[in-house]
Design an enzyme around this catalytic site. Structure first.
Site, short mmCIF file in Angstrom:
data_model
loop_
_atom_site.label_atom_id
_atom_site.label_comp_id
_atom_site.label_asym_id
_atom_site.label_seq_id
_atom_site.Cartn_x
_atom_site.Cartn_y
_atom_site.Cartn_z
N LYS A 178 22.32 112.83 24.17
CA LYS A 178 21.26 113.81 24.46
C LYS A 178 21.75 114.72 25.57
CE LYS A 178 17.89 114.47 27.33
NZ LYS A 178 17.87 115.93 27.36
N GLU A 253 25.55 108.16 37.14
CA GLU A 253 26.28 109.04 38.06
C GLU A 253 25.25 110.01 38.59
OE1 GLU A 253 27.53 111.84 39.77
OE2 GLU A 253 28.57 112.62 38.01
N CYS A 287 27.51 117.63 41.74
CA CYS A 287 27.14 116.39 42.42
C CYS A 287 28.02 116.15 43.64
CB CYS A 287 27.23 115.22 41.45
SG CYS A 287 28.78 115.16 40.55
N GLU A 388 19.38 116.30 48.54
CA GLU A 388 20.30 117.10 47.72
C GLU A 388 19.64 118.41 47.33
OE1 GLU A 388 21.33 115.86 43.65
OE2 GLU A 388 23.41 116.21 44.19
O1 TXE Z 1 18.15 116.74 36.38
P1 TXE Z 1 17.70 115.48 35.53
P2 TXE Z 1 17.44 118.14 36.58
C1 TXE Z 1 20.16 116.67 40.61
C2 TXE Z 1 20.04 117.95 41.41
C3 TXE Z 1 18.97 118.68 40.71
C4 TXE Z 1 18.05 117.56 40.30
C5 TXE Z 1 17.14 117.88 39.15
O2 TXE Z 1 19.65 117.65 42.72
O3 TXE Z 1 18.31 119.59 41.53
O4 TXE Z 1 18.92 116.51 39.96
O5 TXE Z 1 17.87 118.44 38.08
C6 TXE Z 1 17.43 114.00 31.23
N1 TXE Z 1 14.26 110.03 30.56
N2 TXE Z 1 21.21 116.70 39.62
O6 TXE Z 1 15.96 118.06 36.54
O7 TXE Z 1 16.24 115.44 35.33
C7 TXE Z 1 17.46 115.51 31.18
O8 TXE Z 1 16.86 115.98 29.99
C8 TXE Z 1 15.50 110.24 30.08
C9 TXE Z 1 22.45 116.03 39.97
O9 TXE Z 1 18.09 119.09 35.67
O10 TXE Z 1 18.33 114.30 36.19
C10 TXE Z 1 18.95 115.77 31.27
O11 TXE Z 1 19.57 115.57 30.01
N3 TXE Z 1 16.23 111.33 30.35
C11 TXE Z 1 23.36 115.90 38.85
C12 TXE Z 1 19.41 114.69 32.25
O12 TXE Z 1 18.39 113.69 32.23
C13 TXE Z 1 15.68 112.25 31.16
C14 TXE Z 1 23.32 116.81 37.72
C15 TXE Z 1 19.58 115.16 33.69
O13 TXE Z 1 18.40 115.78 34.12
C16 TXE Z 1 14.39 112.08 31.70
C17 TXE Z 1 22.02 117.39 37.47
C18 TXE Z 1 13.68 110.91 31.37
N4 TXE Z 1 12.45 110.68 31.84
C19 TXE Z 1 21.04 117.33 38.44
N5 TXE Z 1 14.11 113.16 32.46
C20 TXE Z 1 24.71 115.32 39.07
N6 TXE Z 1 24.80 114.01 39.32
O14 TXE Z 1 25.69 116.03 38.97
C21 TXE Z 1 15.17 113.99 32.38
N7 TXE Z 1 16.13 113.43 31.59
#
Ligand code: TXE
Length: 495
Positions: A178, A253, A287, A388
């Site tokens: 996904k 991660e 990240c 973050e």
């Molecule tokens: O990330 P999400 P978002 C951090 C960064 C950012 C914050 C929010 O601080 O501002 O996270 O970003 C899926 N069940 N990082 O909202 O929600 C979602 O669809 C299952 C750090 O974009 O973590 C996507 O595919 N899956 C980071 C994935 O999770 C779910 C990179 C990541 O989205 C879900 C990105 C659920 N309930 C953001 N909700 C890094 N480690 O590099 C969401 N997803």
């Protein structure tokens, strides 16, 4: 809306429309306009995809493939990615606004992961154990887990997916992926290459859509054995809780608040470049962003002056232009989050020395741009130094001693990475031992390789990606006992 391309999902080797009959828009962050329609997957699509992956896992076309042949498929895939790298990079930039220069670099590098794990596929070995029981031959087998759910974010969409898919497939698992709802187009283009490389149908499936609608049914599906997730720590915590109900294997991660620590004996010019690259490259949407610069007090003023001078020269604009250095923020909500943190930092008393507002430059067009922002006067316990931001916002914190630098650097809930700038070998070694982070860079920053393990301490994650050991995250060990003596001992007691 009707002119936009309506994409399809990959399930069981078929390109299909979502069961819901609904699509959503993917928006180009530079133009702030929709450019593609993504299938809005839901539980029914997840069920189909998991069933396809489950069937493929037990199908001879995949299961009976020798490990060498499996490795050859991964290597063929690497060649196809190399051939398509330019096109895929352009899609990624259009979808997430990251610089084309960076996305091309990533796409040209991604094949190495598939070659590396392709090469590892036929070197997954069990052991013969010198067991202490007479008359017993005991050995171990390393076996795949089954269906792996890969859930990935938007910031480096194909690279972060590769970190999961390459070892998962090399180990013999099948995958339901996904991608982020903000960067699905490149995932779907990538999916075509698995088919072309010759992977049997159902080995790799892609279901697009939102976290709650696709991610959750995937994590909680009975036939999913493992979740490999990259995203924010709050979502990661939720994913971990859902996975716990099914006692699933999990690697996470998550984010970070990495410290880039500059000592007074450092090569200042290099350190300034390193701090700039740590936070403004990728517009801070990474990240491993070095979002806290810890500066030794004797060089504080000189360092800040040079840092401001370099950061001011950053060229903003169209991420598809090779000369652009800072691109837009990927999503509107992320843009708002970054501006919110800038406001919070000002309210907390931090001093804004650069930027601190949306970019008003004509070359930025209608996109979601925030000026590279630098704060001084930041205290280690301020929110801007603890949470973050995931944007181009740097907090500068002075320190007096090595002990203080360690205390501040380790004083957050995260532990993904840290940078140390020094010419002292003693400092380099002691700091790399004392810093609580999964990656330590000395006199460099933001370097990764398929050969080197990557992952977080503390709230930055669980498990490691890349490197030889990462394949173990996709394997389980079976112990096989064979009686070779032929005389059963007392059947009423444990042997
Ligand atoms: O990330 P999400 P978002 C951090 C960064 C950012 C914050 C929010 O601080 O501002 O996270 O970003 C899926 N069940 N990082 O909202 O929600 C979602 O669809 C299952 C750090 O974009 O973590 C996507 O595919 N899956 C980071 C994935 O999770 C779910 C990179 C990541 O989205 C879900 C990105 C659920 N309930 C953001 N909700 C890094 N480690 O590099 C969401 N997803």
């Amino acid at each position: 809306m009707s002119e936009l391309k309506k994409h399809r999902m990959l399930i069981g080797g078929q390109w299909i429309e979502p069961a819901s009959g609904k699509w959503f828009e993917s928006v180009n962050p530079f133009t702030a306009a929709a450019w593609a329609l993504i299938p809005r997957g839901a539980k029914a699509d997840v069920d189909r995809a998991v069933a396809a992956a489950y069937a493929a896992f037990y199908d001879d076309a995949w299961r009976k493939l020798t490990a060498t042949a499996r490795g050859a498929l991964l290597s063929r895939l690497a060649d196809l990615i190399t051939a398509e790298a330019g096109k895929l990079a352009e899609i990624e930039t259009t979808d997430n606004g990251k610089l084309i220069a960076e996305m091309r670099g990533q796409l040209n590098y991604i094949p190495q992961w598939f070659r590396y794990y392709g090469g590892l596929a036929d070197k997954i070995e069990g052991r013969v154990l010198p067991i202490d029981k007479p008359g017993i031959f005991n050995f171990t087998r390393e076996e795949p887990l089954g269906v792996v759910a890969a859930i990935t974010p938007w910031n480096s969409p194909l690279l972060l997916a590769t970190w999961k898919l390459a070892p998962a497939l090399a180990a013999g698992n099948t995958v339901v992926w996904k991608p982020s709802e903000f960067s699905s187009v490149s995932a779907l283009a990538f999916g075509e290459l698995f088919e072309r490389a010759g992977f049997p149908p159902g080995v790799v499936n892609i279901v697009t859509g939102f976290g709650a609608e696709v991610g959750e049914p995937l994590i909680t599906h009975r036939d999913v054995a493992k979740i490999a997730f990259t995203g924010g720590d709050k979502t990661g915590e939720h994913v971990y809780q859902l996975a716990a109900r099914g006692l699933k294997r999990v690697t996470l991660e998550l984010g970070g608040k990495s410290a880039n620590i500059v000592f007074d004996d450092a090569d200042i010019e290099q350190a300034v470049k390193g701090v700039v690259s740590g936070i403004f490259a990728a517009t801070g949407q990474t990240c491993i962003a070095g979002s806290r610069a810890l500066i030794h007090r004797p060089i504080l003023d000189k360092f800040v002056e040079q840092l401001l001078a370099l950061a001011k020269t950053a060229r903003m604009g169209d991420p598809l232009d090779m000369g652009t250095q800072v691109g837009p923020i990927t999503t509107r909500s992320q843009y708002e989050k970054v501006l919110d943190y800038i406001r919070i930092a000002k309210e907390e008393g931090a001093v804004c020395r650069l930027g601190g507002a949306p970019a008003q430059r004509p070359e930025c067009g209608p996109g979601w741009f925030v000026e590279p922002t630098i704060f001084t006067g930041v205290k280690p316990d301020m929110r801007i130094a603890q949470e973050e931001v995931f944007g181009p916002v740097l907090s500068i914190i002075p320190f007096d001693t090595e002990d203080e630098a360690v205390r501040i650097a380790n004083g957050t809930v995260y532990g993904l990475a840290a940078g140390v700038w020094t010419t002292s070998i003693r400092r380099a070694l002691t700091m790399s031992e004392r810093l609580e982070a999964g990656t330590i860079w000395v006199n460099t920053y933001r370097a990764v390789s398929y050969m080197s393990p990557f992952g977080g301490y503390k709230r930055s994650g669980i498990g490691r990606e890349s490197g030889i050991d990462a394949i173990r995250e996709y394997l389980q060990t079976k112990s096989v006992w064979i009686d070779i003596a032929g005389n059963a001992p007392n059947p009423f007691i444990m042997r």
